[in-house]
Motif scaffolding. Sequence first.
Motif, mmCIF file in Angstrom:
data_model
loop_
_atom_site.group_PDB
_atom_site.id
_atom_site.type_symbol
_atom_site.label_atom_id
_atom_site.label_comp_id
_atom_site.label_asym_id
_atom_site.label_seq_id
_atom_site.Cartn_x
_atom_site.Cartn_y
_atom_site.Cartn_z
ATOM 1 N N MET A 88 0.831 -1.203 0.000
ATOM 2 C CA MET A 88 0.000 0.000 0.000
ATOM 3 C C MET A 88 0.864 1.252 0.000
ATOM 4 N N GLY A 89 1.919 1.246 0.816
ATOM 5 C CA GLY A 89 2.822 2.397 0.896
ATOM 6 C C GLY A 89 3.563 2.610 -0.419
ATOM 7 N N ALA A 90 3.996 1.502 -1.018
ATOM 8 C CA ALA A 90 4.700 1.602 -2.304
ATOM 9 C C ALA A 90 3.778 2.202 -3.360
ATOM 10 N N SER A 91 2.510 1.792 -3.317
ATOM 11 C CA SER A 91 1.547 2.320 -4.287
ATOM 12 C C SER A 91 1.235 3.788 -4.012
ATOM 13 N N LEU A 92 0.991 4.105 -2.729
ATOM 14 C CA LEU A 92 0.617 5.477 -2.372
ATOM 15 C C LEU A 92 1.768 6.455 -2.617
ATOM 16 N N GLY A 214 -4.044 -11.945 -0.577
ATOM 17 C CA GLY A 214 -4.790 -11.422 -1.720
ATOM 18 C C GLY A 214 -4.031 -10.300 -2.417
ATOM 19 N N ALA A 215 -3.424 -9.408 -1.624
ATOM 20 C CA ALA A 215 -2.669 -8.291 -2.197
ATOM 21 C C ALA A 215 -1.513 -8.819 -3.034
ATOM 22 N N LEU A 216 -0.803 -9.802 -2.483
ATOM 23 C CA LEU A 216 0.350 -10.367 -3.184
ATOM 24 C C LEU A 216 -0.082 -11.092 -4.457
ATOM 25 N N PRO B 47 -6.883 -2.195 -5.949
ATOM 26 C CA PRO B 47 -8.017 -3.112 -6.093
ATOM 27 C C PRO B 47 -7.760 -4.485 -5.488
ATOM 28 N N ALA B 48 -6.512 -4.967 -5.532
ATOM 29 C CA ALA B 48 -6.227 -6.297 -4.979
ATOM 30 C C ALA B 48 -6.423 -6.311 -3.465
ATOM 31 N N VAL B 49 -5.967 -5.256 -2.783
ATOM 32 C CA VAL B 49 -6.148 -5.192 -1.323
ATOM 33 C C VAL B 49 -7.632 -5.117 -0.985
ATOM 34 N N MET B 51 -10.189 -6.078 -2.741
ATOM 35 C CA MET B 51 -10.840 -7.354 -3.054
ATOM 36 C C MET B 51 -10.560 -8.372 -1.942
ATOM 37 N N ALA B 52 -9.299 -8.439 -1.505
ATOM 38 C CA ALA B 52 -8.945 -9.407 -0.463
ATOM 39 C C ALA B 52 -9.697 -9.116 0.825
ATOM 40 N N VAL B 53 -9.857 -7.830 1.159
ATOM 41 C CA VAL B 53 -10.550 -7.464 2.390
ATOM 42 C C VAL B 53 -12.013 -7.898 2.338
ATOM 43 N N VAL B 54 -12.666 -7.706 1.187
ATOM 44 C CA VAL B 54 -14.114 -7.949 1.140
ATOM 45 C C VAL B 54 -14.485 -9.392 0.781
#
Lengths: 233, 100
Positions: A88-92, A214-216, B47-49, B51-54
């Motif tokens: 998230m930090g890398a993206s932001l 999921g993020a990965l 979007p991936a984060v 999606m994973a959360v929900v």
Amino acid sequence: MTSRHFRRELLDGLRAILPLVLAALPIGFVFGTVAAGNGLSPLETVLMSALVFAGGSQFVAMDLWTHPASWSALGFAALLVNLRHILMGASLARSLGLFRRWQTVPALLVMADENWALAEARARRQPLSPAFYLGLALPFYCGWVLASLGGSLFGALLGDVAVYGLDFAFPAVFIVLLMGFWKGADTGRVLAASAVAALTVHSLVPGAWYIAAGALAGLVAALLSPVRQEVAA
Amino acid sequence: MTLDPATLAAILAMMAATVFTRLIGALLVSRFTLSPRLERALTAVPPAVLMAVVTPTAIATGPAETIACLVAALAALRLPLLPAAGAGVVTVALLRAAGL
């Protein structure tokens, strides 16, 4: 930046985060209640919310709590639960062009799923200003800390927040934001990978690992997705 | 107002972990030049984060949550953030009240 522009950006941020602050209050309250149940004093509860400021890892910590508290187990759990922050930090970071050097570190330190998601959504449409980010982060931070204090002091008075559907406010907001990120089949692959990984890990591993998984998975799917269309499977 | 030393140590350890995860990603990105491919992949992170959360709520919690997630997603096509999310919350509250 003129002061009028600053105020308008700040108010935009406040307006965007307000519903999420309201939704976070009962959750912070529940955290304070659980913490009190684990024997944390109001001071300890507020310190944790103010210094850690990460709902997911704070709830996981309450699950893992022992007497006396184990700093190594809890610190490691917090690290794992918040691995998503790295991405998230890398993206932001790529949207912080308007931030002065001294503003970026505090901005990142108060990054939470909610204000991060709104900041990313804003950055897709227009440059992200420090004032807008302040409007997002400050009320959310204060709301979280005060709500945990409230829960710690008066937690026994609260009924079940699930009755009012308030617990659903976060998924609902995230789904609406998610729809705004749709950009065709590439997004579809990312979302599918994220959903499968999150669901698999969620059913096999307790705790909040599924978010990092999921993020990965989404990142890997994007890395693997073909740059040239003719390579498409 | 008590402050137990072991509790304080645990809080500080958790703080160290979250400070690290919050700063390191941005630091790495600012230190190294990203390949266009990685740059593009990073745009998939939000979007991936989300999606994973929900996903567990949307698929593995119950019919009320699944339906409410669909309602929120459909409402998002037409409505701004607050009313669209509100539609999801109202839906889940009604369905739970109906016993789903």
